[in-house]
Design a protein around this motif. Sequence first.
Motif, short mmCIF file in Angstrom:
data_model
loop_
_atom_site.label_atom_id
_atom_site.label_comp_id
_atom_site.label_asym_id
_atom_site.label_seq_id
_atom_site.Cartn_x
_atom_site.Cartn_y
_atom_site.Cartn_z
N PHE C 288 0.91 -1.61 -0.09
CA PHE C 288 -0.19 0.07 0.27
C PHE C 288 0.68 0.97 0.08
N TYR C 289 2.02 1.28 0.93
CA TYR C 289 2.75 2.38 0.50
C TYR C 289 3.62 2.91 -0.11
N VAL C 290 4.18 1.94 -0.35
CA VAL C 290 4.69 1.62 -2.23
C VAL C 290 3.68 2.67 -3.42
N VAL C 291 2.72 1.90 -3.02
CA VAL C 291 1.56 2.62 -4.22
C VAL C 291 1.61 3.42 -4.32
N ILE C 292 1.17 3.72 -2.68
CA ILE C 292 0.66 5.26 -3.08
C ILE C 292 2.02 5.89 -2.47
N ALA C 293 3.24 6.43 -2.23
CA ALA C 293 3.74 7.37 -2.16
C ALA C 293 5.32 7.09 -3.80
N GLU C 294 5.25 5.53 -4.28
CA GLU C 294 5.74 5.89 -5.46
C GLU C 294 5.58 6.13 -6.59
N TRP C 295 3.71 5.00 -6.85
CA TRP C 295 3.74 5.49 -8.10
C TRP C 295 2.68 5.94 -8.26
N LEU C 296 0.91 6.15 -7.31
CA LEU C 296 0.50 7.00 -7.24
C LEU C 296 0.94 8.62 -7.15
N SER C 297 2.08 8.82 -6.43
CA SER C 297 2.44 10.35 -6.44
C SER C 297 2.54 11.06 -7.76
N ALA C 298 3.44 9.99 -9.14
CA ALA C 298 3.69 10.41 -10.20
C ALA C 298 2.46 11.15 -10.38
N TYR C 299 1.52 11.20 -10.60
CA TYR C 299 -0.56 11.14 -10.98
C TYR C 299 -0.91 12.49 -9.32
N THR C 300 -0.60 12.15 -7.75
CA THR C 300 -0.57 13.13 -6.78
C THR C 300 -0.07 14.14 -6.77
N GLY C 301 0.86 13.31 -7.02
CA GLY C 301 2.47 14.54 -6.08
C GLY C 301 2.32 14.37 -4.99
N THR C 302 2.54 15.67 -4.14
CA THR C 302 2.43 15.59 -2.39
C THR C 302 1.61 15.10 -1.90
N LEU C 303 0.60 15.29 -2.69
CA LEU C 303 -0.68 14.61 -1.92
C LEU C 303 -0.37 13.13 -1.28
N SER C 304 0.35 12.37 -1.95
CA SER C 304 0.26 11.23 -1.15
C SER C 304 0.57 11.17 0.02
N GLY C 305 1.34 12.36 0.84
CA GLY C 305 1.15 12.26 2.06
C GLY C 305 0.05 12.37 2.53
N VAL C 306 -0.62 13.38 2.50
CA VAL C 306 -1.92 13.05 2.78
C VAL C 306 -3.05 12.27 2.78
N ILE C 307 -3.02 10.88 1.64
CA ILE C 307 -3.50 10.08 0.82
C ILE C 307 -2.97 9.00 2.64
#
Lengths: 302, 259, 354
Positions: C288-307
């Motif tokens: 979960f963490y890697v998907v949100i922090a590395e993969w998803l952050s390509a689309y969401t940017g810094t928002l991944s920390g919030v998510i």
Amino acid sequence: MSLAELPQQIVNGLVVGSLYGLIALGYTMVYGIVRLINFAQGALYEVGAYLGVVIFSVLADAGLRNPVLGLVVAIVVASALTGALALVVERVAYRPLRHAPPLAPLVTSLATFFLLMSIVQVVTGAQPLNYPQVLAVTPWTLGPITLAPTAALIAVVAIVLMVAMHLFVQRTRTGKAMRAIAVNRDAAALMGINTTRVVALTFALGGAMAAAGGVLFGVNYGTVTYNMGEFGGLVAFTAAVLGGIGNVPGALVGGLTVGVLSSFATMVLPNQWQEAVVFGILIVVLAFRPQGILGERVAERA
Amino acid sequence: MESEPRLAIRGVSVRFGGVEALADVSFEVGAGEILGVIGPNGAGKTTLFNTISGLVRRYEGEIHLDGRPLRGLPPQRIVAHGLARTFQNIRLFKSLTVLDNVLAGQHRHIVETVLDSALHTPRYHREEALATRRALQVLHFVGLGATDPGALATSLPYGAQRRLEIARALAAYPRVLMLDEPAAGLNTGESWELATMIRRIRATGLAVMLVEHDMRVVMSICDRIVVLNFGRVIAQGTPAQVRADPAVVAAYLGDAAQP
Amino acid sequence: MTGGAGRAWGALRAGWRAPLPPRARLGLRAATVVACVGFATAPYWLGGSYYPDIWVDMALWATVGLGLNVVIGFAGLLDLGYMAFYAIGGYVFANAALYHGLTLWETLPLGAGLAVIASAVIGFPTLRVRGDYLAIMTLGFGGIVYVAAKNLTLVTGGDNGLYGWRAPTLLGIQFVQPLDFYPLALGLVVVTALVTTGLRGSRIGRAWVCIKDDELAAAASGIAVIRYKLYAYMLGSVWAGLAGAIFAAKQSLISPQSFTFNASFFAVAIVVLGGMGSPAGAIVGAIFYVVIAEWLSAYTGTLSGVIFAALLLVVVLFRPAGLIPYRPRVPRRRLRRAERAGLPGATDDYRLGV
């Protein structure tokens, strides 16, 4: 390093120390009554500082130019808004977990801290923001000491706020209720105290004080950054522990002590090590005198 | 007493601040004996238990187990010397299963190094198999033979949790067993079953010491009784002697006749 | 098979509560194995070049989660400075590779060993204090290591970090691309999972959970509370030391940015999100963490920390046992064997005549 710097460093330390003491109030009051290290406090301090920037710019747009009046408005409004945010934090991250294992509220307060910091980062684009100069007066010189009027002003405001909070806790009915809950929550509830409301109020007051500290920090240093809550929160917590967590005057004593000690550290060590010194103080105090300077021994509750 | 007592308390005093919780308490418990400690609320019974089991470390006087002094030992060392206890408000390990609770009681009797534990060596399997058999026997003994050993301890009914806590204490293979209000919260039938079980424990040669409020249980199973009031021993002797003692009647039975 | 799997899925959704019929249990187990193998080999059949870093990072974070699970999930000690041990492993590798010409294979035990020594040194004075104070002290320790990484330029290269060592080799194969490290990292996940689960099912693991549940009752059962906390701390930090060394080798650069407080927070979040005490949970939490922090952050940017922080908050509030709650393992076979070996029928003694 020279000894001639010493008086100046003491003054610098006292100024920042009074700020840390103000933020430490939130930790110490919340811990005192519900035995929770409210990590969110660091983030509330940061949010308060950023709200201050917004308020100052709104005031400037409105044509209000009186700097001292501006400062007062900024502190009051930022404190009110952050206090309200602290209420939300209490409602969401603490209250539902009152009867959960003690690790759970600790984790949620940590998550809230991180969440608020990330939100600030997203909203501001991780850019540092600037505070207006409040008192553009040339610094006073007293022998070896130089003191900017702004610095003097913030130290005075911080100490006045802390004294006010101390009087509030000692003299008012609500303050008495807080102290009663700190001793025994169930007994306090049986005496007709609305413990839920008093606990929430404590969170709010802690948040408000943190915001005031944030605004004063911004005024003093001129810039606020999106991760200031991390280190600031930790220094303030160190101050709370050093003064004796749960002890309101202790927050001031601890804040001033941490301020002066870390200011001394900059005389001996390069500036970058200042953080490590604060961490070191924290570890040593917790390991060898967890009750702090003014605190009594906190017994593990069975 | 001709032979060495299992547990000897000699002149024990404990102070909390200005309050004297225990004052010059002395008594002995022998093998195959059930000793009851009674007294009104606040008489110092729980403090006595906590002092013997090492939770209260500052006291005057001497406590000996099998002739060895316990002063200064932390609770886990006292367990190693042969003392096990239960708690007034049941303190089971709530995220462990029934079986694991009893195995936890055997902690000092399972011989495994960290490597055995990490790599599940043949010795690990041998030790765990033996410990499991021992645990089942203990469960059987306390009447939990039909309970699923894989159930969570907290899923058991209240009475069974009391038994499980006693099983955990027995699994330490103690020389002295201390039961803190074992009948609290049990109904009449369960209390009598408990009394029978405590007699069976005595029959194995253990020294049993118990604090209990249920006078019928105390009077029926105890060989001797020590009566505490305001931290002092005001009487000790057989149930009949204690019941007839005017000091006891005045201090305890008189004003606190409730069970 | 499909029926079994279907019913297994139903049971899965019901929260694992109802005991499964044997066929469904078999189906579930088969489905789990297929899913695990499929997922573990995904970088190869997905073509490998697809986000090559993500797969190794997942494995390394899973190792971190499994190791920290020993400290938080088993022993109940909130460690907010765990990534300090990861940093130690990483810097040990970098120094050994740069200045002493040691290979990754020689460095791994060194990194693990130093992480354990560091954990003993920091654990010894700190583990006596109350749980919440421990959290703060470990936070301080993590902070000190971070400041040291930034400023002890001689050993750490300061802000710029260390880099420029020769790629490690094994059996003539050079480890250059991130994906070259994948089998090694995956192997570490498997070993960590096996060893930590093994510990949980033994004397030491039971002692940890006893301490987490009730320190007083643990001491009264003969458990040396502080010593076992220290064991948990040490046996938890080994894995961070190992993962840190592989991380440095894979990045071919190591700098303080990887060891901020945020990293330690994420490590805690992985354990709590997945389910405290649950090894499968730690792995899922890491994914979960890697998907949100590395993969998803390509689309969401810094928002991944919030998510991620919001997700953690929601899980603790509404599913406190985590995404994959720990379920106590019952040694059924050992129990059957014990029953078969026979117990004395009489109930006149609790001691077994062995």
